[in-house]
Design a protein around this motif. Sequence first.
Motif, PDB file in Angstrom:
ATOM      1  N   ASP A   8     -32.089 -22.367 -24.077  1.00  0.00           N
ATOM      2  CA  ASP A   8     -32.802 -23.644 -24.158  1.00  0.00           C
ATOM      3  C   ASP A   8     -34.085 -23.678 -23.341  1.00  0.00           C
ATOM      4  N   THR A   9     -34.936 -22.675 -23.543  1.00  0.00           N
ATOM      5  CA  THR A   9     -36.215 -22.654 -22.840  1.00  0.00           C
ATOM      6  C   THR A   9     -37.203 -23.647 -23.445  1.00  0.00           C
ATOM      7  N   HIS A  10     -37.136 -23.858 -24.740  1.00  0.00           N
ATOM      8  CA  HIS A  10     -37.980 -24.851 -25.409  1.00  0.00           C
ATOM      9  C   HIS A  10     -39.451 -24.744 -25.000  1.00  0.00           C
ATOM     10  N   LEU A  11     -39.956 -23.517 -24.949  1.00  0.00           N
ATOM     11  CA  LEU A  11     -41.366 -23.317 -24.583  1.00  0.00           C
ATOM     12  C   LEU A  11     -42.225 -23.217 -25.842  1.00  0.00           C
ATOM     13  N   PRO A  12     -43.369 -23.792 -25.891  1.00  0.00           N
ATOM     14  CA  PRO A  12     -44.064 -24.531 -24.835  1.00  0.00           C
ATOM     15  C   PRO A  12     -43.860 -26.044 -24.906  1.00  0.00           C
ATOM     16  N   LYS A  13     -42.874 -26.509 -25.678  1.00  0.00           N
ATOM     17  CA  LYS A  13     -42.710 -27.950 -25.861  1.00  0.00           C
ATOM     18  C   LYS A  13     -42.340 -28.682 -24.572  1.00  0.00           C
ATOM     19  N   TRP A  38     -35.303 -20.789 -28.105  1.00  0.00           N
ATOM     20  CA  TRP A  38     -36.466 -20.170 -27.465  1.00  0.00           C
ATOM     21  C   TRP A  38     -37.666 -21.077 -27.736  1.00  0.00           C
ATOM     22  N   GLN A  39     -37.761 -21.548 -28.939  1.00  0.00           N
ATOM     23  CA  GLN A  39     -38.795 -22.369 -29.562  1.00  0.00           C
ATOM     24  C   GLN A  39     -39.774 -21.487 -30.347  1.00  0.00           C
ATOM     25  N   THR A  40     -40.345 -20.470 -29.701  1.00  0.00           N
ATOM     26  CA  THR A  40     -41.269 -19.579 -30.406  1.00  0.00           C
ATOM     27  C   THR A  40     -41.027 -18.130 -30.001  1.00  0.00           C
ATOM     28  N   ILE A  41     -41.547 -17.212 -30.792  1.00  0.00           N
ATOM     29  CA  ILE A  41     -41.430 -15.774 -30.523  1.00  0.00           C
ATOM     30  C   ILE A  41     -42.157 -15.387 -29.234  1.00  0.00           C
ATOM     31  N   ASP A  42     -43.096 -16.199 -28.793  1.00  0.00           N
ATOM     32  CA  ASP A  42     -43.833 -15.907 -27.558  1.00  0.00           C
ATOM     33  C   ASP A  42     -42.906 -15.776 -26.350  1.00  0.00           C
ATOM     34  N   VAL A  43     -41.820 -16.532 -26.344  1.00  0.00           N
ATOM     35  CA  VAL A  43     -40.864 -16.436 -25.231  1.00  0.00           C
ATOM     36  C   VAL A  43     -40.239 -15.042 -25.221  1.00  0.00           C
TER      37      VAL A  43
END
Length: 172
Positions: A8-13, A38-43
Amino acid sequence: MNIVIIADTHLPKKKKSLPFKLVKELEDADFIIHAGDWQTIDVYEELIHYAPTTGVYGNVDDNQIKEKFDLKSIVEIGSLRIGITHGHGRRKTTEKRSVELFEGDGVDIVIFGHSHIPVHKEYDGKIVFNPGSPTYKRRQPKYSFGKLELSEDGCFTLEHVFFDESESEASK
């Protein structure tokens, strides 16, 4: 072996970057497990700079994450079989859905996310572990993630690392 467990990092939201307290642990990690959202592959791209990283997708993850990871994964590290899932779905609690998903798979530990609620207990002969969230604590008193330390003789310790907002950023 030093394993960092996050979900549940939810980055960058929810935050713009990984918190300092987590980054300090990642610098010493041998392996990283992410239990979804993760929210996005960037994580993922950031995490692999620290250590080999595996995980599963969650209910808010984009298509790049869903193409890279499954809903359910089992990894073997030393003598441990670790089941990983995000835990989202309908009916039952997140914890019960997660445990039931690995029935018959012979896992020692079930890692899940989704609820953002840190959990560490034994259930039906397995350890059930939710690391909480290092970036979006919801109604929890602190942010959190997990650490699994596995020795060569097969002994291990699994614990939460809790921190507050003041430990999220590096000292200026």
